[in-house]
Design an enzyme around this catalytic site. Structure first.
Site, PDB file in Angstrom:
ATOM      1  N   ASP A 171       0.817  -1.213   0.000  1.00 42.36           N
ATOM      2  CA  ASP A 171       0.000   0.000   0.000  1.00 42.36           C
ATOM      3  C   ASP A 171       0.851   1.265   0.000  1.00 42.36           C
ATOM      4  O   ASP A 171       1.836   1.364   0.742  1.00 42.36           O
ATOM      5  CB  ASP A 171      -0.884  -0.017   1.252  1.00 42.36           C
ATOM      6  N   GLU A 176       0.785  -0.733  -5.075  1.00 40.34           N
ATOM      7  CA  GLU A 176      -0.282   0.265  -5.203  1.00 40.34           C
ATOM      8  C   GLU A 176       0.403   1.622  -5.307  1.00 40.34           C
ATOM      9  O   GLU A 176       0.840   2.194  -4.315  1.00 40.34           O
ATOM     10  CB  GLU A 176      -1.224   0.235  -4.009  1.00 40.34           C
TER      11      GLU A 176
HETATM   12  C1  GLC Z   1      -4.045   3.454  -0.288  1.00 34.69           C
HETATM   13  C2  GLC Z   1      -5.378   2.850   0.056  1.00 34.69           C
HETATM   14  C3  GLC Z   1      -6.282   3.930   0.577  1.00 34.69           C
HETATM   15  C4  GLC Z   1      -5.656   4.573   1.782  1.00 34.69           C
HETATM   16  C5  GLC Z   1      -4.232   5.024   1.490  1.00 34.69           C
HETATM   17  C6  GLC Z   1      -3.494   5.330   2.745  1.00 34.69           C
HETATM   18  O1  GLC Z   1      -4.134   4.376  -1.311  1.00 34.69           O
HETATM   19  O2  GLC Z   1      -5.925   2.228  -1.064  1.00 34.69           O
HETATM   20  O3  GLC Z   1      -7.551   3.429   0.874  1.00 34.69           O
HETATM   21  O4  GLC Z   1      -6.424   5.660   2.176  1.00 34.69           O
HETATM   22  O5  GLC Z   1      -3.476   4.035   0.847  1.00 34.69           O
HETATM   23  O6  GLC Z   1      -3.205   4.150   3.418  1.00 34.69           O
END
Ligand code: GLC
Length: 662
Positions: free
Chosen positions: A303, A345
């Protein structure tokens, strides 16, 4: 002859390529290995040693640029190797077998039969154990990869949808236990589905024990975070930092009253950024990663990785060290738990995004899978404008990827949609980027005249004019408004838009991810605003509870649920039969010169596959001679739609029609 080969008679290190520094480091660091590996049979020991040798250079190349200047570097690497060995020793036999299987099939996640399904465990099944009760549903849909969300313990109250973790190694008590997670992973694996969970790398909750110790003044744990005595450095950094949540969490630093220090908090004030320049943080996270891998997690969604490294004078995203760290993390999995894949991500611009697969010295070594944010944004943009020229231009300009990776293609996820449309791309098709982004926000909130969408604004930023959008796939594609108006024609169009999108993400050659409820047309859930912990975050509008009563309607012919579910299923089944859609075969964008039809081609030794997607509610025609490599096409539609070829050599596309021509 006993079947025992001592370590010393394994292939010498020179069989694998080593730099002198890496060789020296490995020799020095492997000392305690034999002792740890004593616990396992000889053959397993050899396997571990071979994997360590095979991948050590990659590991060293990732770690040295970040930590190599430290006096204790070799000591750190030694501790890391010990952790890897311990993880391997603890790894259950069934997972070691999976490791071997994946050694034989390293491209498993690229296969055309891979299809993901993504949900909040609580919304889908109440508890983790409930997931196993719905395996038949997942199978019926054709899922082979299951992203379980908000699994580990997060803080009480507001927790950013679970992304404020207080314990990385313990399942959220509301969802069950670690044994439950292990059981779900086993059940999924038995049904050829790979479980994925989040590993939140950039930050932990302000209530995580590390943060609590830091607040209390423990210097060891203060070193896990970025903590400043005054505003001098925070102010200097702020000059170049964007705001991720400008609306409810402006600024990037938070004053911690207890320690009196300013803490780096890129996201919310309750999410403290981890300091990855501290090797202790690396070791902590690796340990967690191994614990979860040994419970049976097969994919980690890493993430918010773009933010993992800070550099004064920059926006502190996509820094070179991020890729070193990710390469090192991935290599740790390759050595100790090779069945495990990493998904990045990183919602960033294309030239940066591509770096999450590894470019230059990181080529192909960073992550296996990454989200194709641009494809998602371009789907929504073309749907609103009924014009595919921007989509064609932006995706055609996309940098090429190594053939060892897979895009995660998707239409919706648990997050908002940000209008990541580059001004250059917009200009190239005679659009004004700012005006187009403005139009998209107006369109998807339903403000624009005749818009079919019902979305909600997220993070309006008056400084930039940005308004991101939330809403479920069905509500954004017009199903909510069509149902309100009671119009069968409009319902039909909304369903066709949903199926167009699924055909696009399934026909793009990566790994498509279906977001829970989209396969049934679940609408926005406005009830979120009555839940105090959710009320301030409109992303909850598209995180509804699974409606199992509606789900039953998928078996009632003619219902909206059946039309969408069966339509999606037909697409995922077609995908399984279509070898050209393996992620190994890069998709190229075809510029047909057509303003309303998007096209791509996957070239494959067995024959090419050309995708055609009509982004309008009107019939469109494509000249057969305009198709690429037309001589090699038999013009068979793998999606098994009605294929109409006119006498004057045109292929006819119905409203929102899609064809996969082979
Ligand atoms: C990523 C997640 C999101 C979250 C962010 C901070 O983008 O998908 O939902 O708010 O990280 O952890």
């Amino acid at each position: 002859m006993p079947d025992q080969i001592p370590f010393s008679s394994l292939p010498p290190l020179s069989d694998f390529q080593f730099s002198p520094e890496a060789r020296l480091c490995l020799n020095e660091c492997s000392l305690k290995l034999d002792e740890i590996l004593q616990a396992i049979p000889e053959r397993d020991r050899q396997i571990f040693q071979l994997r360590l040798q095979r991948w050590f250079q990659n590991l060293h190349d990732g770690l040295a640029p970040v930590y190599g200047h430290r006096k204790d570097f070799n000591g750190f690497v030694q501790r890391l190797i010990e952790k890897m060995a311990l993880a391997f020793v603890d790894r259950p036999a069934a997972l070691k077998l999976l490791d071997m299987k994946r050694d034989l099939q390293p491209d498993w996640f690229q296969h055309e039969n891979m299809m993901g399904y993504v949900f909040y465990v609580e919304q889908f099944a109440g508890k983790l154990s409930g997931v196993s009760d719905h395996i038949d549903y997942l199978q019926e849909l054709g899922a082979s990869y299951i992203h379980l969300m908000k699994v580990m313990q997060s803080r009480e109250g507001e927790n950013d949808g679970g992304y404020a973790v207080t314990d990385y190694a313990t399942v959220d008590r509301a969802l069950g236990t670690n044994e439950d997670l292990q059981q779900v992973c086993t059940d999924l694996r038995m049904h050829n589905m790979s479980p994925c969970i989040d590993l939140v790398l950039n930050h932990c909750a302000s209530e995580h024990p590390w943060a609590e110790s830091a607040k209390a003044g423990d210097e060891h744990y203060q070193g896990y975070f970025y903590m400043f005595d005054d505003r001098v450095l925070p102010d200097a950094f702020e000059q170049h930092l964007p705001e991720v949540f400008p609306d409810f969490a402006p600024g990037n630093f938070t004053l911690d009253e207890k320690s009196g220090k300013w803490v780096w908090t890129t996201f919310n004030h309750f999410q403290w950024d981890l300091n990855w320049s501290n090797p202790e943080v690396f070791l902590e996270i690796v340990e967690v990663m191994f614990q979860l891998s040994n419970l049976g997690v097969e994919v980690f969604r890493l993430d918010a990785v773009a933010f993992m490294w800070k550099r004064l004078g920059t926006d502190c995203q996509n820094q070179e060290e991020v890729f070193d760290l990710m390469q090192a993390l991935r290599t740790c999995s390759r050595i100790a738990t090779p069945a495990v894949a990493h998904k990045a991500e990183a919602i960033v611009a294309p030239d940066d995004l591509i770096r999450y697969f590894g470019v230059g010295r990181h080529h192909g070594k960073v992550s296996n899978i990454a989200y194709h944010n641009s494809l998602m944004v371009q789907y929504w943009s073309a749907l609103a404008s009924r014009d595919t020229r921007l989509m064609t231009r932006a995706l055609a300009e996309f940098p090429r990827t190594p053939n060892s990776i897979a895009w995660a293609t998707y239409l919706r996820c648990h997050d908002d949609i940000g209008w990541a449309i580059a001004d250059d791309d917009a200009n190239a098709v005679n659009l004004n980027g700012f005006a187009h982004r403005h139009f998209l926000s107006d369109f998807y909130t339903g403000e624009f005249p005749d818009s079919f969408a019902r979305g909600v604004v997220f993070q309006h930023n008056p400084a930039t004019g940005d308004r991101r959008i939330n809403g479920s796939l069905a509500s954004l594609t017009g199903l909510e408004s069509a149902r309100e108006q009671g119009s069968e024609y409009l319902v039909h169009l909304a369903i066709e838009r949903i199926l167009l999108g699924h055909a696009l993400i399934c026909g793009f050659g990566g790994m498509p991810l279906i977001y829970m409820g989209d396969e049934l047309g679940l609408l926005n859930d406005y009830a979120y605003s009555a839940v105090p912990a959710y009320a301030g975050d409109s992303r909850w509008v598209h995180r509804p509870k699974m409606d199992w009563t509606k789900a039953k309607l998928r078996h009632e012919p003619g219902t909206i649920e059946a039309r969408i579910f069966n339509g999606v299923r037909a697409i995922t089944q077609a995908r399984r039969r279509t070898q050209q859609l393996s992620a190994r075969y890069d998709t190229e964008i075809v510029d047909l010169g057509h303003p309303h039809v998007f096209s791509n081609i996957s070239r494959h030794p067995i024959g090419n596959l050309v995708g055609l997607y009509n982004f309008t509610e009107h019939m469109q025609w494509v000249k057969i001679i305009d198709l690429p490599d037309v001589a090699s096409l038999r013009i068979v539609d793998e999606l098994e739609q009605q294929l109409l070829v006119t006498d004057d050599g045109h292929i006819q596309l119905s409203p929102y029609g899609r064809l996969w021509l082979s």
